[in-house]
Design a protein around this motif. Structure first.
Motif, PDB file in Angstrom:
ATOM      1  N   TYR A   1       0.840  -1.199   0.000  1.00 55.41           N
ATOM      2  CA  TYR A   1       0.000   0.000   0.000  1.00 55.41           C
ATOM      3  C   TYR A   1       0.874   1.248   0.000  1.00 55.41           C
ATOM      4  O   TYR A   1       0.669   2.178  -0.770  1.00 55.41           O
ATOM      5  CB  TYR A   1      -0.921  -0.004   1.225  1.00 55.41           C
ATOM      6  N   GLU A   2       1.888   1.260   0.877  1.00 50.69           N
ATOM      7  CA  GLU A   2       2.741   2.455   0.941  1.00 50.69           C
ATOM      8  C   GLU A   2       3.643   2.556  -0.284  1.00 50.69           C
ATOM      9  O   GLU A   2       3.976   3.653  -0.718  1.00 50.69           O
ATOM     10  CB  GLU A   2       3.531   2.494   2.243  1.00 50.69           C
ATOM     11  N   SER A   3       4.065   1.424  -0.888  1.00 52.66           N
ATOM     12  CA  SER A   3       4.844   1.487  -2.124  1.00 52.66           C
ATOM     13  C   SER A   3       4.022   2.123  -3.241  1.00 52.66           C
ATOM     14  O   SER A   3       4.508   2.983  -3.978  1.00 52.66           O
ATOM     15  CB  SER A   3       5.268   0.074  -2.555  1.00 52.66           C
ATOM     16  N   TYR A   4       2.793   1.676  -3.343  1.00 53.21           N
ATOM     17  CA  TYR A   4       1.882   2.140  -4.398  1.00 53.21           C
ATOM     18  C   TYR A   4       1.603   3.634  -4.245  1.00 53.21           C
ATOM     19  O   TYR A   4       1.799   4.421  -5.182  1.00 53.21           O
ATOM     20  CB  TYR A   4       0.591   1.333  -4.284  1.00 53.21           C
ATOM     21  N   CYS A   5       1.195   4.035  -3.057  1.00 54.98           N
ATOM     22  CA  CYS A   5       0.889   5.450  -2.822  1.00 54.98           C
ATOM     23  C   CYS A   5       2.146   6.314  -2.935  1.00 54.98           C
ATOM     24  O   CYS A   5       2.118   7.402  -3.511  1.00 54.98           O
ATOM     25  CB  CYS A   5       0.259   5.641  -1.447  1.00 54.98           C
ATOM     26  N   GLY A   6       3.257   5.816  -2.396  1.00 53.52           N
ATOM     27  CA  GLY A   6       4.492   6.588  -2.422  1.00 53.52           C
ATOM     28  C   GLY A   6       4.950   6.907  -3.829  1.00 53.52           C
ATOM     29  O   GLY A   6       5.390   8.036  -4.118  1.00 53.52           O
ATOM     30  N   SER A   7       4.853   5.939  -4.740  1.00 55.04           N
ATOM     31  CA  SER A   7       5.297   6.179  -6.121  1.00 55.04           C
ATOM     32  C   SER A   7       4.408   7.211  -6.805  1.00 55.04           C
ATOM     33  O   SER A   7       4.898   8.099  -7.514  1.00 55.04           O
ATOM     34  CB  SER A   7       5.300   4.865  -6.913  1.00 55.04           C
TER      35      SER A   7
END
Length: 735
Positions: free
Chosen positions: A244-250
């Protein structure tokens, strides 16, 4: 600033994802959970998983409250931060935790149903497990885009008194803050879940398989329920929060870079582009999920092909539709930026294939590790470590090629001006959008990952329920496939972390710029004596102003600290697993010794005690490494300033990226070498070779499921923390 019509595709796609997540969940719940014994075992695992998650969320809630108060003090007390930051931070953590909770709840209901479906056919078992995993994938992308959409609309409405260009900068940099909330929650989930699951797994394997000589998931083993609970809290809830944080962060980092790199009406288009690519990726992921199916008696390569069909169709379609999206936006150099997205997609596929080659027992590297078991556990460990080190070459070279190609595509291969300020901003935008491309089909790629723990639990349920050996054979095939797809998913997440972290470096400079404005600075003096207004200064001007070069000792110190953080973090989490596992081993031995009749199947082990040991161990051990990851950027910035923080982030990225790949691949290969022998090779189950690979797998467990996958969160969390406290660093650093 009016909201373009195209933007509404973003919240629409998020709602589509959440609808199909509900649809697949309801479909899974309509399946039979099997016999009464199967239902009882599933209920034990479900209760243990929920009890752990409730306890973890209590601890995390306290940490989040303290951090939110700290950010409120920075914003309202010191005036060095945007007033929206504390609230954005909390929503990021809330949605990340919610994604993990829903995914884990689904998994605990799906395992027994997968085992029962596997009794009918291999395809039925794959269908139930994969679509249950798809719930996690779709919830992650759905909640992620929903959070982004809502915050964009809220900030667009409330931010006033500035130009449209400045407004977009404020919106995008503020939205990055909720990325920190997601990263913080993800780190606690990954570290805590990883310690829990590996303490139980190691304890169950060492005493059960090696000492007592009983099969994996045997109901006579007191740690077996804790082991099954651990698969859910570590590999489902932890992984969901992680990606979730990888997706949002990118998406957020690229949007922030777009606001900085473009001007005029192109600025808004550059901000919306990563959101729209992610939205279309959701719709294509749903299509890919419906394509996954296999035939009875399929071997490993055929099962991998079945999953690969859905993933690859989604990837090809997003590659084509990216051109349509960016052409419709009429973004400057839309063709080149579209190719940057394709570069990210290809990099993800290459890293995935590389991981599959080094970890699947269909290929030579893992078979060689299994062969090395003929001379004992020492050679298994040596060959696994060596293979893991070698396996870093392809992903590192792939990411390196992706970085330069994405950069060049975004600037139109203008070699003559590739390092000018304008080209640098656009090139970094290209790298960021390549990360978005890599994660654009996360809805289905995460489904292939989350499916693994469900299949593993299904095998455990089948073994404990005494089902027909043919059912266990099918669930073992699905489980072995899950080990490979999980390793592939970890490689994918680590690769995206590297690209996203690079984009976050540039976002950090933009946040420094805003931090200077917050404390009342209006200009900076460059090394040649030129005075430049902060609002007109570019990235290269700030690099010059803060002396960010390898000749600056502050930068070098930061590089060393960042590299050390990767190893320190791994050491702390590995030792945490070791201590928790030691308690588990002692408890299992105690029960075998004191509860008469366990090994004969005449007495019931105390499963709850083992669940309690793992829960307490994980809660106690997860705090120190997680808090260190938050404190390190703050202290580095306070002592060594902006230059020191840039060094910290570069050092953490370089060391953490390579170390994470090594650990994930070594652990995955050790696990599948054991599976290869359990299929009847090199003496089969119970042989000396099998015992040697069990030891290797025991070493690999914290490699691949605790320390390794936590590193990609560490990389991004340190970047996110640095961005959030940039105003504090600018205002109060000692150097």
């Amino acid at each position: 600033m009016s909201t373009p019509i195209l933007f509404w595709l973003v919240p629409f796609a998020s709602l589509v994802a959440l609808f199909f997540a509900w649809y697949f969940f309801r479909g899974m719940m309509r399946q039979s959970e099997g016999t009464e014994r199967m239902q009882q075992i599933a209920a034990h695992v479900r209760a243990g998983a929920m009890a752990y998650l409730r306890q973890q969320y209590k601890v995390v809630a306290i940490v989040f409250l303290l951090l939110a108060l700290f950010f409120a003090f920075l914003a309202y007390g010191l005036g060095v931060q945007n007033n929206w930051v504390p609230f954005a931070f909390l929503t990021g953590g809330l949605f990340s935790g919610l994604a993990g909770y829903i995914g884990m709840r689904t998994a605990t209901y799906a395992s027994a149903r997968t085992a029962h479906a596997a009794g009918q056919s291999l395809n039925s078992g794959l269908r139930v497990a994969f679509r249950s995993g798809a719930v996690m994938g779709l919830v992650v992308v759905g909640l992620g885009l929903l959070d982004i959409s809502v915050w964009y609309l809220v900030l667009n409405h409330f931010v006033e008194g500035v130009t449209d260009s400045q407004k977009l900068m404020i919106i995008t940099t503020t939205m990055l803050t909720f990325g920190m909330g997601a990263s913080t929650q993800a780190l606690f989930a990954r570290v805590g879940g990883g310690i829990y699951t590996k303490a139980a797994d190691v304890g169950a394997d060492l005493v059960g398989k090696v000492e007592a000589g009983i099969p994996e998931d045997d109901p006579r083993n007191p740690a077996t329920i804790a082991d099954n609970v651990g698969d859910n809290v570590g590999d489902v809830a932890g992984m969901g929060a992680d990606l979730y944080e990888s997706y949002c962060g990118s998406i957020l980092a690229t949007a922030a870079l777009g606001a900085a790199a473009f001007a005029g009406d192109m600025q808004l288009k550059a901000v919306l582009a990563p959101m729209l690519i992610a939205a279309v990726g959701i719709l294509l992921s749903v299509i890919g999920i419906f394509l996954v199916r296999t035939k009875e008696g399929a071997n490993m390569k055929q099962l991998l092909s079945a999953l690969g069909l859905g993933v690859n169709v989604s990837a090809v379609l997003i590659a084509v539709l990216t051109f349509v999206i960016l052409y419709t936006l009429q973004l400057d150099n839309w063709v080149g930026i579209s190719f940057s997205v394709i570069v990210g997609l290809l990099a993800g596929i290459i890293i995935g294939q590389s991981t599959e080659y080094y970890t699947s027992h269909s290929y030579k590297p893992t078979k060689r590790i299994a062969q090395s078991a003929e001379t004992g556990p020492a050679t298994v460990i040596i060959s696994g470590i060596g293979m893991g080190m070698i396996s870093t070459a392809i992903p590192v070279l792939t990411i390196s090629a992706a970085i330069i190609l994405a950069y060049l595509c975004a600037i139109g291969f203008d070699f003559a001006h590739m390092l000018t300020a304008a080209s640098l901003s656009q090139g970094l935008y290209g790298i960021g959008i390549a990360a978005v491309g890599m994660l654009s089909t996360l809805g289905i790629t995460l489904a292939t990952d989350a499916y693994g723990p469900i299949a593993d639990n299904a095998g455990g349920n089948a073994e404990m329920s005494g089902l027909d050996p043919e059912v266990r054979k099918r669930t073992d095939a699905l489980d072995a496939l899950g080990n490979t797809t999980a390793a592939t998913g970890k490689g994918f997440a680590i690769g995206s972390a590297a690209l996203t972290a690079l984009a976050l470096l540039a976002s950090y400079i933009e946040e420094v710029k805003i931090g200077l404005l917050h404390i009342g600075e209006t200009s900076i003096t460059l090394s040649n004596g030129t005075v430049k207004a902060i609002t007109d200064a570019n990235i290269l001007d700030f690099v010059d102003y803060y002396h960010i070069s390898m000749m600056n000792p502050n930068v070098l110190i930061g590089v060393f600290i960042g590299s050390m953080m990767a190893f320190l973090f791994c050491g702390l989490t590995m030792n945490a697993v070791g201590r928790a596992a030691q308690s588990m081993v002692e408890e299992v031995r105690r029960q075998f010794r004191e509860i008469k009749g366990i090994l004969e199947g005449k007495a019931t082990p105390d499963y709850a005690r083992c669940v309690e040991i793992s829960t307490k161990g994980a809660q106690r051990e997860m705090l120190l490494p997680s808090i260190l990851a938050i404190v390190a950027p703050v202290l580095t910035g306070f002592i060594f300033g902006v230059a020191g923080v840039m060094g910290l982030l570069v050092g953490g990225l370089g060391a953490g990226f390579v170390l994470a790949i090594f650990m994930a691949n070594s652990g995955g290969a050790w696990d599948n070498a054991k599976k290869f022998i359990e299929e009847g090779n090199h003496g089969g189950k119970g042989s000396e070779c099998h015992k040697a690979t069990v030891v290797g797998d025991t070493v690999g467990d914290p490699f691949k499921d605790t320390a390794g996958p936590s590193l990609n969160i560490l990389i991004k969390l340190m970047s996110m923390v640095s961005i959030v406290v940039a105003g504090l660093t600018v205002a109060y650093s000692l150097m």
